[in-house]
Design a protein around this motif. Sequence first.
Motif, short mmCIF file in Angstrom:
data_model
loop_
_atom_site.label_atom_id
_atom_site.label_comp_id
_atom_site.label_asym_id
_atom_site.label_seq_id
_atom_site.Cartn_x
_atom_site.Cartn_y
_atom_site.Cartn_z
N LEU A 179 -8.59 -0.93 2.38
CA LEU A 179 -8.36 0.43 1.93
C LEU A 179 -8.77 0.57 0.47
CD1 LEU A 179 -4.79 0.96 3.45
CD2 LEU A 179 -7.00 1.34 4.55
N SER A 180 -9.41 1.67 0.15
CA SER A 180 -9.83 1.95 -1.23
C SER A 180 -9.08 3.17 -1.74
CB SER A 180 -11.34 2.21 -1.31
OG SER A 180 -12.06 1.05 -0.92
N ILE A 181 -8.50 3.04 -2.94
CA ILE A 181 -7.76 4.13 -3.57
C ILE A 181 -8.40 4.40 -4.93
CG2 ILE A 181 -5.51 4.94 -4.36
CD1 ILE A 181 -5.64 4.39 -1.39
N LEU B 150 -1.13 -5.55 2.51
CA LEU B 150 -0.05 -4.72 3.04
C LEU B 150 0.08 -5.00 4.54
CD1 LEU B 150 2.05 -2.47 2.58
CD2 LEU B 150 0.24 -0.81 3.05
N LEU B 151 1.24 -5.47 4.96
CA LEU B 151 1.49 -5.82 6.36
C LEU B 151 2.28 -4.71 7.03
CD1 LEU B 151 2.49 -9.60 5.93
CD2 LEU B 151 0.20 -8.59 6.14
N LYS C 84 -8.46 -1.79 -4.34
CA LYS C 84 -8.54 -2.07 -2.91
C LYS C 84 -7.35 -2.88 -2.44
CE LYS C 84 -13.57 -1.77 -2.64
NZ LYS C 84 -14.82 -2.43 -2.19
N CYS C 85 -7.02 -2.69 -1.17
CA CYS C 85 -5.88 -3.37 -0.57
C CYS C 85 -6.26 -3.72 0.87
CB CYS C 85 -4.64 -2.47 -0.60
SG CYS C 85 -3.23 -3.09 0.36
N VAL C 86 -5.91 -4.92 1.30
CA VAL C 86 -6.14 -5.33 2.68
C VAL C 86 -4.91 -4.95 3.51
CG1 VAL C 86 -6.64 -7.25 4.24
CG2 VAL C 86 -7.55 -7.26 1.91
#
Length: 617
Positions: A570-572, A557-558, A580-582
């Motif tokens: 990020l952890s959801i 995600l920018l 997870k998402c960077v």
Amino acid sequence: MATNDEIKKEFIRSGFALAEEDEILERCVTLCINYSLTPSELVSSWEIYHLNRQSIDQTVKNEEMDGFLLHLQNQQKESLMKEEAGLHIYSNRDVDMLLDGIPEDTADEIVTTPTNKSQLLHPDPFDSVSRSRDYGYSTGKTVGDVTPFGRRVEKFVVRFNIGDVAAQAENGDNNDEDDMVIKKVQTRRRCSLKVIGLGPKPGCRFMYDRTEDRFSALEKRIVRHADAYAASGLYEEQVDPAVASQRSIFAVGMICCDGEGKLNDKSILLQSSAERTSGQRVPLDLNRLNQFSIFPGQIVGIEGQNPSGHYLTASKLLDTVPLPRTGDVVLPPAKKQNLDQEGSTLTDESREKSEVSFIIASGPFTTLDNLLFEPLNELLAHAKRKPPQLLVLLGPFVDSNHPEIEKGAVDATFSEIFEMEVIRRVQEYVEFMGSEVRVVLVPSLRDANHDIIFPQPPFDLHIPDLEHQITSLSNPGTFEANQVKVGCCTVEVLKHLSVEEISRNPSGVPTDRLAKLASHLLRQRSFYPLYPPPESLPYDSSLAPQALKMSAIPDILLLPSDMKFFVKVLSIGEGADTVKCVCVNPGRLSKGEGAGTFVELTYKGDPESMHASVISI
């Protein structure tokens, strides 16, 4: 005049505790007087200072006040410079003109002959000062001038690393032509690219949204989230939160404020679906909760009681929509555009975790003292030496906040500047590197040459023979590169959320507020979950429902921002359901008259095996 109690209440409302309370409040009162700030404005400035320092401690300490004072001084200096943008700063060039008797208004018409014949015939396409007045607009500096950006000492220095293997950046440039040829031959394998086209199209009709459009957009969000909670099978049947009931109930609705001001613990309302329930707003009491983070426009699930029908007392608050992360959402053929020139697809199972290398940079791409676009030149030169598979450039490109643009001191149209200074440079870079590289451009609301509307359509690019290598996305936009999903949004959503969000955290438990703000987008499955948006945002409800929706959590995600650069994982969710998402804020490529930062990122299938570096240009 601001009082100690007013300032203390604003800090508490924003989730901050005061260490040396009396001393801090006295200094804050002095700051309010000296800088003509209200308590709310003072705390908002503190939040920005706190976020830029990336501190996880929510305690205001007396030893931090000196740094905060410097932050306020810099803010005031920037505002004064913006107000005085029309003033002319005399330079050596002006003195030479006066001594030579050259009128100022004819100086721009003087054309000099290159002393070197090869300069005339073969200009370096990546020379940061070779383009000055060829396109009819003034930059404020001559070709012979050395700009503050050009005089910088540290070049391409790694400021921050994250991941299993730290990416190394070269400390200085190497312009050896033989090395350039070698790097060109060693370019990595071309990545696939698919644009998920849910945003508005170039030339779309906008700013004709009606009240019905706004209501419909909000209603669809509430219903969609309510359906997701029901489909999960984890919660009770949803009921109308405004109906009196002695038993514990489960309801889904949107967080609202009962007035025009900012949200606080006494002004929280829950608005349910008009289609499924009465659609009424009911006051929401969160005093029983020891942890929450809410903002206007957030869709939440509430477990609680409303025995009187006038007040819903929450015992549990759910802010994460239970939607699956994996698997593509089925879209109409027209909604998904495959940009592979060969039309090939990735069917090899071994490429499910393909390695994709990125260089990510966000504008402005030129410094405030000229329109030479030197930072962009330097970035493209670096990308030639260390070629990524995908170069992602996020706006603004022709920055409407640039002093020359604001004053109207240019003799070309904004579109001409964009074409000549940005597109032409990018085109030359792609032609030089060959068919293995790709470039993605994402517009910004600060782009003077583009539609000022959010959601924002992509640039209308027509580049013969390179349409499959240079792509423009909508803002926000989503694309896939080798099955790696990437979401982009150039609006300052983190800053907007930081102003409106209120939260409560268990005492003594540190929190990363910047990560928490970014995670709201993933939890709400929206690129811009805040509603109503600030007045400065040209929000169009008729375009928003599909364009702002996240069909699935992206891998990357920018979120470019004026706040300090960061790369966070990020952890959801919890346990086996954790995804997870960077999240990346590359910072700005130029800052004032100096250099900024960009990000090099290599993604290898999941956040645990990726590595990224934040590098100063």
